[in-house]
Design an enzyme around this catalytic site. Sequence first.
Site, PDB file in Angstrom:
ATOM      1  N   THR A 340       4.728   0.438   0.117  1.00  0.00           N
ATOM      2  CA  THR A 340       5.852  -0.464  -0.105  1.00  0.00           C
ATOM      3  C   THR A 340       6.912   0.256  -0.923  1.00  0.00           C
ATOM      4  OG1 THR A 340       6.535  -2.614  -0.992  1.00  0.00           O
ATOM      5  CG2 THR A 340       4.759  -1.493  -2.154  1.00  0.00           C
ATOM      6  N   HIS A 393     -10.768  -1.915  -8.051  1.00  0.00           N
ATOM      7  CA  HIS A 393     -11.684  -1.175  -8.923  1.00  0.00           C
ATOM      8  C   HIS A 393     -13.152  -1.436  -8.570  1.00  0.00           C
ATOM      9  CE1 HIS A 393     -12.541   1.402 -12.110  1.00  0.00           C
ATOM     10  NE2 HIS A 393     -11.929   0.812 -13.124  1.00  0.00           N
TER      11      HIS A 393
END
Length: 422
Positions: A340, A393
Site C-alpha cells: 500500500t 506475530h
Amino acid sequence: MIEIKVPELGESITEGTISQWLKEVGDHVEQGEYIAELETDKVNAEITAEHAGVIKEFKREPGDNVEVGEVIALIDENASAGGDDSGSSSDNSKSEEPKAKEEGVVKEEKKEEPAAKEESSSESENRPLASPSARKLAREKGIPIDSITPTDPTGRIRRQDVEAHQEKPKKREEPKQPKASASPEGEAGKPVEREKMSRRRQTIAKRLVEVQQTSAMLTTFNEVDMTAVMDLRKRRKDAFVDKHGVKLGFMSFFTKAVVGALKEFPLLNAEIQGDELLIKKYYDIGIAVSTDSGLVVPVLRDADRLGFAGIESGIGELGKKAKDNKLQLGDMQGGTFTITNGGVFGSLWSTPILNAPQVGILGMHKIQMRPVAIDNEHFENRPMMYLALSYDHRIVDGKEAVSFLVKVKELIEDPEQLLLEG
C-alpha cells in the site's frame, strides 16, 4: 410473467444492496439490457433482463438488501410499453362504453392516460447515458441526472461531471443553509448530516476490526534511500516508455523487491489455517487502490514471472478497473502479500493494517529530502522514504520481519540486484 432474480455473483457473496433501478415500471427492455445496479461487499454488479418485455413491478426499492436468488422484479413478455395487453384493453373499452356515454368527462380522461404513459415511456428511453458511479453520486446528492452536462464526446455522464455540476448550485444555495441545521440529532441545535454507510464501507470497517481482534499485529519500520532508483528512472524513463508503452514507476521496483524478500523469508508469504501454516510458493501481490467508494486490493498475479513492464502494465490496468468500478471478484481474490502506498496522498509515516488472511503488508510513504550522514564529517540531502511492515506475530517473529524489511531496503538502494535476481 418472468421473474428477475439476483444472480449468483461468487462463492463468498450471498447478498447485496440495490443501488438503483436503471429502468422504470412500464419501460420496455430487451434481453440482456441492464435494469439495476447491485452493490456487494466487494464489487458492483449490474443485473440484466433475461427476457425481453415490459417491466410490470419492482419488488424491492433502492437501498434494500437482497439475497442471491431473490425475486426483485417482474417482466411481462406479452405486454407493450406504456399500456396493458391489447386483448384486455379491447374488452374493457367495450364493457365501459355505455358508462362513458353517461360520463363523458371520465371517458375523455381515460383516453388521455395511454398518451401520458407513452410520454413517460419515451422519456425513460431518452434518459441520458451515465456510468453507475455517476448515477449513484447524483442520487446521493439529489441532482437530476438529466440536468448534468457530459464532457465525454460520446455523451456519457461520468462521476467528474456530477462533481463539476455540484459546485455550481453549491455556491448559489449557501445562504439558504442546509436542512440538516434543524436536525434533532445535533448537540444544542448544531447542524449534522446523517448518511448511511455503503455496503462496501460497512464490509471494510468490519474486516479491519476483525483483523485487529484476531491477529497479533505488529509493525516494524525502516527508511530507504531512493537516490539510486530515482537516478535509474531518470536515465531510462524515455526509452522505457518508447519500448513498452508504459511509464517506469516506483511500484515495479517495490514489487520486485518484495518478491525477492518473500523468497528469502517465506513465512511472510503464508497464512494460518487452523493449527497449520499454508506456505505459498507463488507470489500474487495485492496492490491497494483508493476509490471513491472505498479501499480495494486487486491482485497482480504471478508477479515473480513479470518484468518491470509487465508489472507496470498490470498495476495500471487494475488501477483503471478499480477507478471505473469494473473490478471482478477474481481480480481481488487469492493475494499472498499486499503493498500500500500512502505516499501518493502525502503520508510520511503510518502503520498499515493486515489484509486478512495474509500475514504481511508493506507500507510505502512520501519521498522527502532529508540530510543523511555520509561519514563522520559529511552530510548530503537525499530523497528518503519511510517503510513500514505490519505482520502477524503469531507466525512471524521480529527477527524475520526486520530482516525482511532490511532486504527490501537493500534491493531498492541497489536496484541492479533486482535485475540480476530476476
